[in-house]
Design an enzyme around this catalytic site. Structure first.
Site, PDB file in Angstrom:
ATOM      1  CG  ASP A   1      -0.220   0.028   2.526  1.00  0.00           C
ATOM      2  OD1 ASP A   1       1.008   0.198   2.527  1.00  0.00           O
ATOM      3  OD2 ASP A   1      -0.880  -0.115   3.564  1.00  0.00           O
TER       4      ASP A   1
ATOM      5  CG  ASP B   1      -5.722  -5.741   1.745  1.00  0.00           C
ATOM      6  OD1 ASP B   1      -5.278  -5.466   2.872  1.00  0.00           O
ATOM      7  OD2 ASP B   1      -6.322  -4.902   1.022  1.00  0.00           O
TER       8      ASP B   1
ATOM      9  CB  CYS C   1     -12.026 -27.440   7.741  1.00  0.00           C
ATOM     10  SG  CYS C   1     -10.667 -26.315   7.369  1.00  0.00           S
TER      11      CYS C   1
ATOM     12  CB  CYS D   1      -6.994 -26.018   7.309  1.00  0.00           C
ATOM     13  SG  CYS D   1      -7.523 -26.049   9.038  1.00  0.00           S
TER      14      CYS D   1
ATOM     15  CB  CYS E   1      -9.794 -28.748  10.506  1.00  0.00           C
ATOM     16  SG  CYS E   1     -10.562 -27.199  11.043  1.00  0.00           S
TER      17      CYS E   1
ATOM     18  CG  HIS F   1      -9.629 -22.801  10.747  1.00  0.00           C
ATOM     19  ND1 HIS F   1     -10.246 -23.864  10.117  1.00  0.00           N
ATOM     20  CD2 HIS F   1     -10.599 -21.882  10.991  1.00  0.00           C
ATOM     21  CE1 HIS F   1     -11.547 -23.599   9.995  1.00  0.00           C
ATOM     22  NE2 HIS F   1     -11.775 -22.411  10.511  1.00  0.00           N
TER      23      HIS F   1
END
Length: 367
Positions: A93, A265, A303, A305, A308, A334
């Site tokens: 930015d 974002d 999930c 991930c 999980c 996660h």
């Protein structure tokens, strides 16, 4: 047009778009969510973990890196990609939002902003030219024009801030030296449709490789944000990516994609993780609550991930209560996975022409 930053639309469905934005550090498949690495690190996870999660674009913060360790030092050490060991695209930015959020510690004039460092109280000056120079030192693939973010409901302030943002964008274009960075202009205008349209027309007229939408998710209602997105995206060119700054709640990602946004974002997934909250597509779960202390289930049954697949809610609560650092890492993994997977699913639904039914099912889970 710089061929390094070509944007290829692959599919559209109503206003939703799936595309590829080419950059020197790889292709960005859109729509995409970019994790925020304010200080050249996404908090609580390593670059290797980010790559395993499938993150393809991260954001770093010009204001913070200018103050510490210094953009010149980062340039001398090979630029941000080398410094933070991230081989994929980076977006920086302009520093504008952080400077303007200082409120009592900055002074704005037509040429730039004088501000007081939050670190040591020293005074600094940011102008469109110095913002571009700092971002060129950092070496990100996508850089932002210096803009002024005004409170959303103050029309007179928004008129002045928009005029400054437009003048500063022109100065940023003139100041840019590097051809291997894509400069994005930023649309402002608060919650006022005529100002947003005027700003979108001006920013689009600059012919930059992409366009950003600023000044949203800063206190206005969701309906107002959606209305402004519809105004802006009706004007911005279809062959350039559109970046909605600072927005990252799951419902905001879906609503943004439905209204033509390509890049998002937000600090939300990492910040929530450090405050013991897990993001699910049905809402948030506070893992610090005692109800989880004997719960053998993962955060989300379906999930995929790492968190999980291996750990229970009971274990995560134990880490939180014991103040173990691993709690923030596992919850960050996660939360980022949840948003990154949501964007992949949205992208596939656009490619398949089923994004409307995908969104309907998503919002039905929110009720």
């Amino acid at each position: 047009m710089n061929p390094q930053f070509q944007f290829d639309l692959q599919a559209t469905h109503n206003h939703a778009r799936a595309g590829i934005f080419h950059t020197p550090h790889g292709d960005i498949q859109t729509p995409i969510f970019a994790p925020v690495g304010t200080q050249a690190t996404v908090k609580a996870v390593t670059p290797a973990q980010l790559q395993e999660l499938g993150a393809n674009l991260v954001l770093a913060n010009t204001y913070h890196l200018y103050l510490r360790p210094g953009d010149g030092r980062i340039a001398n050490l090979g630029g941000l990609h080398t410094f933070m060991h991230w081989p994929r695209p980076i977006l920086t930015d302009s520093g504008g939002f952080q400077v303007f959020s200082l409120a009592d510690n900055r002074k704005i004039d037509e040429h730039g902003v004088t501000f007081k460092s939050h670190i040591d109280g020293s005074f600094h000056r940011l102008t469109p030219e110095s913002s571009v120079a700092i971002q060129e030192n950092l070496g990100a693939d996508i850089i932002m024009a210096f803009d002024e973010c005004a409170p959303p409901y103050d029309r007179s302030y928004n008129e002045r801030a928009m005029a400054r943002t437009h003048a500063w964008a022109e100065r940023c274009v003139k100041a840019q030296q590097r051809a291997d960075q894509a400069l994005f202009g930023i649309v402002q205008g608060g919650i006022f449709p005529d100002l947003r349209q005027q700003s979108a027309e001006f920013i689009a007229s600059l012919g930059l490789p992409g366009n950003a939408i600023g000044g949203l998710s800063v206190g206005e209602t969701k309906d107002e944000m959606h209305a402004m997105l519809e105004v802006v995206n009706a004007v911005l060119p279809k062959d350039k990516p559109r970046y909605l700054m600072g927005v990252g709640a799951p419902e905001d990602l879906v609503n943004g994609v439905l209204r033509g946004v390509d890049i998002f974002d937000c600090v939300l997934p990492t910040r929530l993780a450090r405050h013991h909250a897990a993001i699910t597509l049905n809402g948030r779960i506070n893992l610090a609550n005692a109800i989880h202390q004997e719960d053998a289930r993962p955060i989300m049954d379906a999930c995929t991930c790492y968190t999980c697949q291996h750990f229970s809610r009971a274990y995560l609560r134990h880490l939180i209560i014991a103040k173990e650092m691993l709690a923030a890492t596992l919850l960050t993994i996660h939360n980022l996975h949840t948003l990154l997977q949501l964007m992949k699913d949205l992208r596939q639904s656009i490619m398949d022409g089923t994004v409307d039914s995908f969104a309907d099912q998503f919002f039905a889970r929110q009720e």
